[in-house]
Scaffold this active site. Structure first.
Site, PDB file in Angstrom:
ATOM      1  N   PHE A  94       1.036  -1.390   0.190  1.00 25.15           N
ATOM      2  CA  PHE A  94       0.350  -0.197   0.218  1.00 25.15           C
ATOM      3  C   PHE A  94       0.739   0.847  -0.203  1.00 25.15           C
ATOM      4  O   PHE A  94       2.000   1.195   0.152  1.00 25.15           O
ATOM      5  CB  PHE A  94      -0.440  -0.262   0.909  1.00 25.15           C
ATOM      6  CG  PHE A  94      -1.767   1.133   1.699  1.00 25.15           C
ATOM      7  CD1 PHE A  94      -2.781   1.077   0.939  1.00 25.15           C
ATOM      8  CD2 PHE A  94      -1.961   1.947   2.150  1.00 25.15           C
ATOM      9  CE1 PHE A  94      -4.178   2.111   0.609  1.00 25.15           C
ATOM     10  CE2 PHE A  94      -2.984   3.224   2.976  1.00 25.15           C
ATOM     11  CZ  PHE A  94      -3.900   3.266   1.194  1.00 25.15           C
ATOM     12  N   ASP A 165       5.954  -2.442   8.596  1.00 26.32           N
ATOM     13  CA  ASP A 165       4.597  -2.399   8.371  1.00 26.32           C
ATOM     14  C   ASP A 165       4.245  -3.809   8.603  1.00 26.32           C
ATOM     15  O   ASP A 165       4.566  -5.216   7.690  1.00 26.32           O
ATOM     16  CB  ASP A 165       5.091  -2.700   7.171  1.00 26.32           C
ATOM     17  CG  ASP A 165       3.267  -1.581   6.613  1.00 26.32           C
ATOM     18  OD1 ASP A 165       2.672  -2.412   7.208  1.00 26.32           O
ATOM     19  OD2 ASP A 165       3.765  -0.925   5.849  1.00 26.32           O
ATOM     20  N   HIS A 168      -0.881  -5.444   8.115  1.00 26.78           N
ATOM     21  CA  HIS A 168      -1.716  -6.859   7.848  1.00 26.78           C
ATOM     22  C   HIS A 168      -1.549  -8.397   8.799  1.00 26.78           C
ATOM     23  O   HIS A 168      -1.461  -9.853   7.759  1.00 26.78           O
ATOM     24  CB  HIS A 168      -1.052  -7.856   5.800  1.00 26.78           C
ATOM     25  CG  HIS A 168      -1.379  -6.998   4.792  1.00 26.78           C
ATOM     26  ND1 HIS A 168      -1.044  -7.029   3.292  1.00 26.78           N
ATOM     27  CD2 HIS A 168      -1.570  -5.388   4.659  1.00 26.78           C
ATOM     28  CE1 HIS A 168      -1.258  -6.163   3.244  1.00 26.78           C
ATOM     29  NE2 HIS A 168      -2.040  -5.368   3.403  1.00 26.78           N
ATOM     30  N   GLN A 191      -7.875   0.098  10.074  1.00 23.37           N
ATOM     31  CA  GLN A 191      -9.020   0.455   9.300  1.00 23.37           C
ATOM     32  C   GLN A 191     -10.051  -0.938   8.608  1.00 23.37           C
ATOM     33  O   GLN A 191      -9.965  -1.859   8.876  1.00 23.37           O
ATOM     34  CB  GLN A 191      -7.969   0.688   7.181  1.00 23.37           C
ATOM     35  CG  GLN A 191      -8.591   1.496   5.944  1.00 23.37           C
ATOM     36  CD  GLN A 191      -8.661   0.585   5.615  1.00 23.37           C
ATOM     37  OE1 GLN A 191      -8.293  -0.599   5.791  1.00 23.37           O
ATOM     38  NE2 GLN A 191      -9.870   0.976   4.866  1.00 23.37           N
ATOM     39  N   LYS A 194      -9.172  -4.768   7.599  1.00 23.15           N
ATOM     40  CA  LYS A 194      -7.908  -5.070   8.411  1.00 23.15           C
ATOM     41  C   LYS A 194      -9.275  -5.855   9.437  1.00 23.15           C
ATOM     42  O   LYS A 194      -9.958  -5.632   9.519  1.00 23.15           O
ATOM     43  CB  LYS A 194      -7.133  -3.981   8.926  1.00 23.15           C
ATOM     44  CG  LYS A 194      -6.561  -3.255   8.708  1.00 23.15           C
ATOM     45  CD  LYS A 194      -6.017  -3.128   7.062  1.00 23.15           C
ATOM     46  CE  LYS A 194      -4.996  -3.128   6.511  1.00 23.15           C
ATOM     47  NZ  LYS A 194      -5.153  -1.961   5.650  1.00 23.15           N
ATOM     48  N   ARG A 223       4.118  16.463  23.662  1.00 26.86           N
ATOM     49  CA  ARG A 223       3.893  17.060  25.088  1.00 26.86           C
ATOM     50  C   ARG A 223       5.004  15.524  25.942  1.00 26.86           C
ATOM     51  O   ARG A 223       5.875  14.633  24.987  1.00 26.86           O
ATOM     52  CB  ARG A 223       2.588  16.210  26.196  1.00 26.86           C
ATOM     53  CG  ARG A 223       1.296  17.253  24.828  1.00 26.86           C
ATOM     54  CD  ARG A 223       0.101  17.163  26.374  1.00 26.86           C
ATOM     55  NE  ARG A 223      -0.718  18.008  25.795  1.00 26.86           N
ATOM     56  CZ  ARG A 223      -1.477  18.239  24.724  1.00 26.86           C
ATOM     57  NH1 ARG A 223      -2.093  16.843  24.911  1.00 26.86           N
ATOM     58  NH2 ARG A 223      -2.944  19.263  24.414  1.00 26.86           N
ATOM     59  N   TYR A 230       0.054  21.856  28.830  1.00 29.72           N
ATOM     60  CA  TYR A 230       0.483  22.966  27.830  1.00 29.72           C
ATOM     61  C   TYR A 230       2.480  23.061  27.880  1.00 29.72           C
ATOM     62  O   TYR A 230       2.481  23.512  27.404  1.00 29.72           O
ATOM     63  CB  TYR A 230      -0.266  24.092  28.668  1.00 29.72           C
ATOM     64  CG  TYR A 230      -0.134  24.969  27.806  1.00 29.72           C
ATOM     65  CD1 TYR A 230      -0.968  25.200  26.888  1.00 29.72           C
ATOM     66  CD2 TYR A 230       0.604  26.876  27.772  1.00 29.72           C
ATOM     67  CE1 TYR A 230      -0.942  26.030  25.239  1.00 29.72           C
ATOM     68  CE2 TYR A 230       1.015  27.397  26.748  1.00 29.72           C
ATOM     69  CZ  TYR A 230       0.218  27.009  25.588  1.00 29.72           C
ATOM     70  OH  TYR A 230      -0.209  27.930  24.772  1.00 29.72           O
ATOM     71  N   ARG A 240      -4.466  11.073  18.267  1.00 29.94           N
ATOM     72  CA  ARG A 240      -4.773  10.494  19.755  1.00 29.94           C
ATOM     73  C   ARG A 240      -5.955   9.496  18.822  1.00 29.94           C
ATOM     74  O   ARG A 240      -6.751   9.735  18.037  1.00 29.94           O
ATOM     75  CB  ARG A 240      -5.303  11.471  20.555  1.00 29.94           C
ATOM     76  CG  ARG A 240      -3.173  11.763  20.859  1.00 29.94           C
ATOM     77  CD  ARG A 240      -4.154  12.673  22.073  1.00 29.94           C
ATOM     78  NE  ARG A 240      -5.647  13.941  21.549  1.00 29.94           N
ATOM     79  CZ  ARG A 240      -4.960  15.165  21.206  1.00 29.94           C
ATOM     80  NH1 ARG A 240      -3.990  16.121  22.062  1.00 29.94           N
ATOM     81  NH2 ARG A 240      -5.812  16.114  21.219  1.00 29.94           N
TER      82      ARG A 240
HETATM   83  C1  PLP Z   1       0.825  -2.658   4.163  1.00 28.08           C
HETATM   84  C2  PLP Z   1      -0.345  -1.594   4.897  1.00 28.08           C
HETATM   85  N1  PLP Z   1       0.783  -0.668   5.132  1.00 28.08           N
HETATM   86  C3  PLP Z   1      -0.065   0.649   6.002  1.00 28.08           C
HETATM   87  C4  PLP Z   1      -1.469   0.886   5.594  1.00 28.08           C
HETATM   88  C5  PLP Z   1      -2.143   2.063   6.288  1.00 28.08           C
HETATM   89  O1  PLP Z   1      -3.034   2.204   7.336  1.00 28.08           O
HETATM   90  P1  PLP Z   1      -4.014   3.272   6.712  1.00 28.08           P
HETATM   91  O2  PLP Z   1      -5.235   2.341   6.063  1.00 28.08           O
HETATM   92  O3  PLP Z   1      -4.672   2.610   8.908  1.00 28.08           O
HETATM   93  O4  PLP Z   1      -3.356   4.184   7.126  1.00 28.08           O
HETATM   94  C6  PLP Z   1      -2.003  -0.149   5.076  1.00 28.08           C
HETATM   95  C7  PLP Z   1      -3.319  -0.039   4.880  1.00 28.08           C
HETATM   96  O5  PLP Z   1      -4.312  -0.572   3.428  1.00 28.08           O
HETATM   97  C8  PLP Z   1      -0.887  -1.441   4.375  1.00 28.08           C
HETATM   98  O6  PLP Z   1      -2.349  -2.491   3.858  1.00 28.08           O
END
Ligand code: PLP
Length: 411
Positions: A94, A165, A168, A191, A194, A223, A230, A240
């Site tokens: 992605f 990363d 998945h 997301q 997922k 922070r 502050y 967040r």
């Molecule tokens: C391999 C990979 N990395 C990063 C992301 C980014 O995640 P998000 O969509 O939550 O920003 C995704 C989302 O599809 C992904 O498949």
């Protein structure tokens, strides 16, 4: 009349596969509880989820964010990656894996994937290292773990940061340890597509307390730990997660392990059935006992061994049989227009950044295994794998049917 559904015949199935997302009274109760408590903001539920998810993935610390994309940005920032730095990424992923690198003003360097796992090829990584390389972002593609031993060795030799990363890979393990904090940091996405979701959301995992504190600060307006609200120490953002999202994710986490098991059982049925069909090639098989999230089930379609039927036609015919297959990424990430942008003057960091002192021309990049994967892969989404054994047999039956009638499918 042809038996093929695409030609008007009866489809293998008309029944839908399990819907996604899944929820029950747990999410309903949890959402109402947060609503009525009026405590909607970054509090107890977020902390509880961070602890439980980190512990589930064998990590010491968890820092939630608004998405996998912002989790990557925060992790890169916490690792000190910035202008002039190169970061090695795979091209079969992605956009965020590479765009997060650009966002922190660094240069993504695309390195080819292994043909059998679709993950970064460590030999190709070695060859791509320069004096500017500062980090590697291996993607555990579709939930299959990247070669963390080899990548870890390379990282130690060249003093590189490893950010997994794992967007998945909820529940995936690598040699007995869950992914996420095997490298310096790991990021996950929640997301909506997922395997566990709160519509949007993300988390960074790490075993390193200093990095955890930096990620917390960068994701919470800069922070300081245990400092007045502050007082801002770093150039952070507001990434967040809300209490509503965390409440949903706590319920999703409870179901995750059983769902991982279900998807693995489904994948085994598909491997057994599809592996016997001429023209279908399976990816590398899992060693026994390993856990894999199967965000996608991917197989390779070889038209020359499937009666010369193009992949597009194969997928169209499979869809007509009631199987929601897709071709996945149409081309490697580096061929997206984003990476072809140039000539925007010296102010255009990172690609024309004076700190970089080199030219990166993505139009010259060609990773042959990624190119081939984009031409040959077929994907099934994770919710399909939550179906029954009979549902999986339907998928095998549909592919077998197309193979038997391939002659009718030629363009
Ligand atoms: C391999 C990979 N990395 C990063 C992301 C980014 O995640 P998000 O969509 O939550 O920003 C995704 C989302 O599809 C992904 O498949």
């Amino acid at each position: 009349m042809s038996e093929l559904a695409i030609k008007g015949g009866p489809p293998v199935r008309t029944k839908p596969f399990p819907e996604w997302p899944i929820y029950d009274e747990c999410e309903e109760r949890a959402l109402l509880e947060v609503l009525r408590s009026r405590k909607w903001w970054y509090g107890e539920k977020v902390r509880e989820f961070e602890e439980k998810f980190a512990s589930y993935q064998d990590a010491r610390f968890g820092i939630t964010t608004t998405s996998g994309t912002t989790a990557l940005q925060v992790a890169l920032t916490a690792a000190g990656i910035g202008a002039g730095d190169e970061v090695i990424v795979p091209p079969y992923t992605f956009v965020a894996t590479a765009s997060a690198v650009l966002t922190v003003n660094a240069i993504p360097v695309f390195v080819d994937i292994d043909r059998d796992t679709l993950n970064l090829d460590p030999d190709a990584v070695r060859k791509a290292i320069t004096d500017k390389t500062k980090a590697i972002i291996p993607v555990h593609f579709a939930g299959y773990p990247a070669d963390m031993d080899e990548l870890g060795d390379i990282a130690r030799e060249h003093d590189l940061v490893v950010i997994e990363d794992a967007c998945h890979a909820w529940g995936t393990d690598y040699k007995g340890r869950k992914v996420g904090a095997i490298g310096d940091m790991g990021v996950f996405s929640f997301q909506v597509s997922k395997n566990m979701t709160s519509s949007e959301g993300g988390i960074i995992l790490t075993d390193d307390e200093e990095l955890a504190d930096l990620c917390r600060s960068y994701s919470n307006c800069g922070r300081g730990k245990d400092k007045p609200w502050y007082e801002h120490y770093l150039l952070g953002g507001n990434y967040r997660m809300t209490e509503f999202q965390a409440a949903i994710l706590l319920c999703q986490l409870r179901r995750l392990d059983d769902q991982v098991t279900r998807r693995m059982e489904s994948a085994r049925v598909l491997d057994d059935g599809l592996g016997k069909i001429e023209g279908i090639e399976l990816l590398q098989q899992e060693p026994k006992g390993k856990r894999r999230s199967y965000h996608l089930y991917c197989f390779r379609y070889v038209p020359e061994r499937f009666g010369g039927v193009s992949r597009d036609k194969f997928i169209e015919a499979l869809n007509a049989e009631g199987i929601p297959a897709s071709p996945g990424y149409p081309f490697p990430l580096y061929r997206n227009p984003l990476f072809g942008r140039k000539g925007e003057g010296p102010k255009y960091c990172p690609l024309s950044c004076p700190y970089y002192g080199k030219e990166m021309d993505y139009t010259k990049v060609c990773c042959s295994n990624a190119e081939q994967a984009c031409r040959e892969m077929v994907w099934l989404p994770q919710n399909v794998l939550l179906g029954t054994e009979e549902d999986m047999e339907d998928i095998v039956r549909a592919v077998r049917k197309l193979r038997e009638h391939a002659g009718e499918l030629k363009d």
